[in-house]
Design a protein around this motif. Structure first.
Motif, PDB file in Angstrom:
ATOM      1  N   LYS A   1       6.080  14.539  -5.945  1.00 35.83           N
ATOM      2  CA  LYS A   1       5.792  15.785  -5.233  1.00 35.83           C
ATOM      3  C   LYS A   1       7.031  16.269  -4.484  1.00 35.83           C
ATOM      4  O   LYS A   1       7.352  17.456  -4.498  1.00 35.83           O
TER       5      LYS A   1
ATOM      6  N   SER B   1       2.242   1.834  -3.397  1.00 36.96           N
ATOM      7  CA  SER B   1       1.266   2.225  -4.413  1.00 36.96           C
ATOM      8  C   SER B   1       1.080   3.738  -4.440  1.00 36.96           C
ATOM      9  O   SER B   1       0.706   4.294  -5.453  1.00 36.96           O
ATOM     10  N   VAL B   2       1.352   4.422  -3.340  1.00 35.69           N
ATOM     11  CA  VAL B   2       1.273   5.880  -3.310  1.00 35.69           C
ATOM     12  C   VAL B   2       2.659   6.516  -3.367  1.00 35.69           C
ATOM     13  O   VAL B   2       2.778   7.713  -3.569  1.00 35.69           O
ATOM     14  N   ALA B   3       3.705   5.726  -3.220  1.00 38.61           N
ATOM     15  CA  ALA B   3       5.069   6.251  -3.184  1.00 38.61           C
ATOM     16  C   ALA B   3       5.463   6.994  -4.457  1.00 38.61           C
ATOM     17  O   ALA B   3       6.065   8.064  -4.363  1.00 38.61           O
TER      18      ALA B   3
ATOM     19  N   GLN C   1       3.735   8.815  -6.455  1.00 40.13           N
ATOM     20  CA  GLN C   1       3.117  10.133  -6.409  1.00 40.13           C
ATOM     21  C   GLN C   1       3.817  11.011  -5.387  1.00 40.13           C
ATOM     22  O   GLN C   1       4.107  12.181  -5.638  1.00 40.13           O
ATOM     23  N   SER C   2       4.096  10.453  -4.222  1.00 38.65           N
ATOM     24  CA  SER C   2       4.773  11.204  -3.167  1.00 38.65           C
ATOM     25  C   SER C   2       6.179  11.593  -3.601  1.00 38.65           C
ATOM     26  O   SER C   2       6.632  12.703  -3.338  1.00 38.65           O
TER      27      SER C   2
ATOM     28  N   GLU D   1       0.830  -1.208   0.000  1.00 44.99           N
ATOM     29  CA  GLU D   1       0.000   0.000   0.000  1.00 44.99           C
ATOM     30  C   GLU D   1       0.863   1.255   0.000  1.00 44.99           C
ATOM     31  O   GLU D   1       0.582   2.220  -0.718  1.00 44.99           O
ATOM     32  N   ASN D   2       1.928   1.240   0.802  1.00 48.90           N
ATOM     33  CA  ASN D   2       2.837   2.391   0.852  1.00 48.90           C
ATOM     34  C   ASN D   2       3.467   2.643  -0.517  1.00 48.90           C
ATOM     35  O   ASN D   2       3.602   3.793  -0.939  1.00 48.90           O
TER      36      ASN D   2
END
Length: 90
Positions: free
Chosen positions: A84, A76-78, A80-81, A73-74
């Motif tokens: 940024k 899967s958003v990493a 994008q993070s 889960e981490n």
């Protein structure tokens, strides 16, 4: 087994229930070939899992599974993070 060939292991058809997804909803099922492959591969996968987990307590398996799920889960958003953070560091 089937080098460089596309093999149809799934079939797709329109659902009889047209109440979803803008009036369309596909039903995806295994083809005859897919069902045959599943019948052969599932027992092999189950044996490999049993071998891999031999000697590991159920509690340890649960902790590891939970930890790996959170890590997935981490990640899967990493991306994008990370983008940024990269943009903010300019």
């Amino acid at each position: 087994m089937f080098p460089n060939k596309k093999i149809a292991v799934l079939t797709r058809r329109m659902s009889a229930n047209l109440g979803f997804s803008r009036g369309r909803r596909d039903v995806v099922t295994l083809s005859a070939l897919g069902s045959n492959l599943e019948a052969k591969l599932v027992p092999t996968a189950q044996k490999l899992i049993k071998q891999a987990l031999h000697g590991i307590s159920p509690a340890d398996i649960e902790i590891t599974t939970r930890t790996l799920r959170i890590m997935t889960e981490n990640l899967s958003v990493a991306p994008q993070s990370a983008l940024k953070e990269k943009e903010n560091s300019k």
